[in-house]
Design a protein around this motif. Structure first.
Motif, PDB file in Angstrom:
ATOM      1  N   TYR A  59      22.115  63.202  52.109  1.00 10.36           N
ATOM      2  CA  TYR A  59      21.628  63.937  50.944  1.00 10.36           C
ATOM      3  C   TYR A  59      22.114  63.220  49.692  1.00 10.36           C
ATOM      4  N   LEU A  60      21.252  63.166  48.683  1.00  8.22           N
ATOM      5  CA  LEU A  60      21.579  62.496  47.424  1.00  8.22           C
ATOM      6  C   LEU A  60      21.637  63.505  46.286  1.00  8.22           C
ATOM      7  N   LEU A  61      22.790  63.570  45.629  1.00  8.03           N
ATOM      8  CA  LEU A  61      22.978  64.407  44.446  1.00  8.03           C
ATOM      9  C   LEU A  61      22.889  63.512  43.218  1.00  8.03           C
ATOM     10  N   ASP A  62      21.842  63.695  42.432  1.00  6.18           N
ATOM     11  CA  ASP A  62      21.624  62.873  41.241  1.00  6.18           C
ATOM     12  C   ASP A  62      22.042  63.638  39.989  1.00  6.18           C
ATOM     13  N   GLY A  63      22.621  62.917  39.042  1.00  4.09           N
ATOM     14  CA  GLY A  63      23.161  63.538  37.834  1.00  4.09           C
ATOM     15  C   GLY A  63      22.165  64.384  37.067  1.00  4.09           C
ATOM     16  N   ASP A  64      20.994  63.830  36.776  1.00  7.65           N
ATOM     17  CA  ASP A  64      19.987  64.566  36.019  1.00  7.65           C
ATOM     18  C   ASP A  64      19.470  65.767  36.797  1.00  7.65           C
ATOM     19  N   ASN A  65      19.228  65.573  38.094  1.00  6.64           N
ATOM     20  CA  ASN A  65      18.703  66.664  38.909  1.00  6.64           C
ATOM     21  C   ASN A  65      19.655  67.853  38.945  1.00  6.64           C
ATOM     22  N   VAL A  66      20.950  67.565  39.101  1.00  5.61           N
ATOM     23  CA  VAL A  66      21.937  68.640  39.179  1.00  5.61           C
ATOM     24  C   VAL A  66      22.052  69.386  37.852  1.00  5.61           C
ATOM     25  N   ARG A  67      21.906  68.657  36.750  1.00  5.60           N
ATOM     26  CA  ARG A  67      21.998  69.308  35.440  1.00  5.60           C
ATOM     27  C   ARG A  67      20.781  70.187  35.147  1.00  5.60           C
ATOM     28  N   MET A  68      19.741  70.054  35.952  1.00  3.21           N
ATOM     29  CA  MET A  68      18.564  70.912  35.773  1.00  3.21           C
ATOM     30  C   MET A  68      18.746  72.267  36.454  1.00  3.21           C
ATOM     31  N   GLY A  69      19.756  72.363  37.324  1.00  4.28           N
ATOM     32  CA  GLY A  69      19.963  73.608  38.044  1.00  4.28           C
ATOM     33  C   GLY A  69      21.395  74.060  38.043  1.00  4.28           C
ATOM     34  N   LEU A  70      22.176  73.593  39.015  1.00  6.09           N
ATOM     35  CA  LEU A  70      23.564  74.000  39.178  1.00  6.09           C
ATOM     36  C   LEU A  70      24.376  73.885  37.897  1.00  6.09           C
ATOM     37  N   ASN A  71      24.221  72.763  37.204  1.00  7.88           N
ATOM     38  CA  ASN A  71      25.035  72.521  36.001  1.00  7.88           C
ATOM     39  C   ASN A  71      24.237  72.662  34.710  1.00  7.88           C
ATOM     40  N   LYS A  72      23.160  73.411  34.782  1.00  9.43           N
ATOM     41  CA  LYS A  72      22.376  73.677  33.586  1.00  9.43           C
ATOM     42  C   LYS A  72      23.245  74.439  32.590  1.00  9.43           C
ATOM     43  N   GLU A  79      35.106  68.029  27.917  1.00  9.89           N
ATOM     44  CA  GLU A  79      35.465  69.210  28.709  1.00  9.89           C
ATOM     45  C   GLU A  79      34.370  69.547  29.718  1.00  9.89           C
ATOM     46  N   ASP A  80      33.115  69.526  29.266  1.00  6.69           N
ATOM     47  CA  ASP A  80      32.011  69.866  30.161  1.00  6.69           C
ATOM     48  C   ASP A  80      31.729  68.750  31.162  1.00  6.69           C
ATOM     49  N   ARG A  81      32.023  67.521  30.800  1.00 10.64           N
ATOM     50  CA  ARG A  81      31.878  66.421  31.760  1.00 10.64           C
ATOM     51  C   ARG A  81      32.850  66.624  32.925  1.00 10.64           C
ATOM     52  N   VAL A  82      34.047  67.046  32.610  1.00 10.39           N
ATOM     53  CA  VAL A  82      35.053  67.312  33.644  1.00 10.39           C
ATOM     54  C   VAL A  82      34.568  68.433  34.561  1.00 10.39           C
ATOM     55  N   GLU A  83      34.038  69.501  33.978  1.00 12.55           N
ATOM     56  CA  GLU A  83      33.529  70.624  34.772  1.00 12.55           C
ATOM     57  C   GLU A  83      32.313  70.205  35.597  1.00 12.55           C
ATOM     58  N   ASN A  84      31.477  69.362  35.034  1.00  9.66           N
ATOM     59  CA  ASN A  84      30.306  68.843  35.736  1.00  9.66           C
ATOM     60  C   ASN A  84      30.726  68.128  37.022  1.00  9.66           C
ATOM     61  N   ILE A  85      31.701  67.263  36.911  1.00  9.51           N
ATOM     62  CA  ILE A  85      32.169  66.504  38.069  1.00  9.51           C
ATOM     63  C   ILE A  85      32.936  67.398  39.039  1.00  9.51           C
ATOM     64  N   ARG A  86      33.662  68.383  38.538  1.00 14.27           N
ATOM     65  CA  ARG A  86      34.380  69.300  39.428  1.00 14.27           C
ATOM     66  C   ARG A  86      33.394  70.053  40.320  1.00 14.27           C
ATOM     67  N   ARG A  87      32.336  70.553  39.731  1.00  9.22           N
ATOM     68  CA  ARG A  87      31.341  71.292  40.512  1.00  9.22           C
ATOM     69  C   ARG A  87      30.672  70.378  41.541  1.00  9.22           C
ATOM     70  N   ILE A  88      30.320  69.176  41.101  1.00 12.74           N
ATOM     71  CA  ILE A  88      29.668  68.226  41.999  1.00 12.74           C
ATOM     72  C   ILE A  88      30.589  67.873  43.162  1.00 12.74           C
ATOM     73  N   SER A  89      31.857  67.687  42.872  1.00 15.11           N
ATOM     74  CA  SER A  89      32.826  67.363  43.921  1.00 15.11           C
ATOM     75  C   SER A  89      32.863  68.449  44.984  1.00 15.11           C
ATOM     76  N   GLU A  90      32.869  69.700  44.544  1.00 14.09           N
ATOM     77  CA  GLU A  90      32.920  70.815  45.484  1.00 14.09           C
ATOM     78  C   GLU A  90      31.642  70.921  46.306  1.00 14.09           C
ATOM     79  N   VAL A  91      30.501  70.705  45.675  1.00 16.68           N
ATOM     80  CA  VAL A  91      29.230  70.738  46.397  1.00 16.68           C
ATOM     81  C   VAL A  91      29.174  69.584  47.399  1.00 16.68           C
ATOM     82  N   ALA A  92      29.600  68.398  46.961  1.00 14.77           N
ATOM     83  CA  ALA A  92      29.598  67.231  47.842  1.00 14.77           C
ATOM     84  C   ALA A  92      30.489  67.468  49.054  1.00 14.77           C
ATOM     85  N   LYS A  93      31.615  68.129  48.833  1.00 15.17           N
ATOM     86  CA  LYS A  93      32.530  68.426  49.937  1.00 15.17           C
ATOM     87  C   LYS A  93      31.839  69.285  50.987  1.00 15.17           C
ATOM     88  N   LEU A  94      31.026  70.245  50.554  1.00 15.28           N
ATOM     89  CA  LEU A  94      30.304  71.100  51.492  1.00 15.28           C
ATOM     90  C   LEU A  94      29.333  70.276  52.345  1.00 15.28           C
TER      91      LEU A  94
END
Length: 203
Positions: A59-72, A79-94
């Motif tokens: 599965y591929l998580l792309d930056g723009d795609n994720v910002r259209m939904g999960l990280n909209k 600060e928000d860049r840090v939160e963006n990557i934190r959320r992605i890290s947790e999703v990637a772990k799943l």
């Protein structure tokens, strides 16, 4: 009593080992990092196509795609860049827990955030892929016109222009898109996965 005290991790019947055996390859997180326009998404897509042809589950998580939904709603402030990557890290772990080879194509400019992402998966499951492309070349490509807007002051906190990028010191895979074709870049990454017995030549 805090809310955290009411949360208990639910154990799953199907273990990680069983999922790995079912998939036929090891689960890993391919973490692509590099400047905007470096070719992260393009290379990641090419790698996923090659892995798919080998029978891998990806599965591929792309930056723009994720910002259209999960990280909209998140901005591009530090600060928000840090939160963006934190959320992605947790999703990637799943996804890794599910036994997949998951790719994340994000600028992820801060070293500390990439280290945090590495720390939440098991040893050997995080593979940092540095898409190393000079700023001048990224800016000349400018596929989305973002550098032009950043130079005009229309985009604040733009990595490489008005916001810093922490260059990976010792990436697991070091890719030079200015010197290699997309096909060569993808082959380099897949060859690494085969050499390190993460996938087979016919998973």
């Amino acid at each position: 009593m805090s809310q955290d005290e009411n949360i208990v991790w639910h154990a799953q019947t199907v273990s990680r080992d069983k999922k790995q055996q079912h998939k036929g390859h090891k689960p890993v997180l391919l973490w692509y990092t590099g400047l905007s326009g470096s070719g992260k998404s393009t290379v990641a897509n090419a790698v996923e196509a090659k892995l798919f042809s080998l029978g891998c589950h990806t599965y591929l998580l792309d930056g723009d795609n994720v910002r259209m939904g999960l990280n909209k709603g998140l901005t591009f402030s530090d600060e928000d860049r840090v939160e963006n990557i934190r959320r992605i890290s947790e999703v990637a772990k799943l996804f890794v827990d599910a036994g997949l080879i998951v790719s994340t194509a994000f600028i992820s400019p801060f070293k500390a955030d990439r280290a945090q992402a590495r720390s939440i998966v098991n040893e050997g499951e995080f593979i940092e892929v540095f898409i190393d492309t000079p700023l001048a070349i990224c800016e000349s490509r400018d596929p989305k016109g973002l550098y032009k807007k950043a130079r005009a002051g229309e985009i604040p906190n733009f990595t490489g222009i008005s916001s810093s990028f922490d260059v990976p010191e010792n990436p697991d895979i070091h890719v030079h898109t200015a010197e290699q074709t997309i096909e060569q870049c993808a082959d380099q990454i897949v060859d690494y996965l085969i050499k390190n017995k993460i996938v087979g030549t016919s998973s």
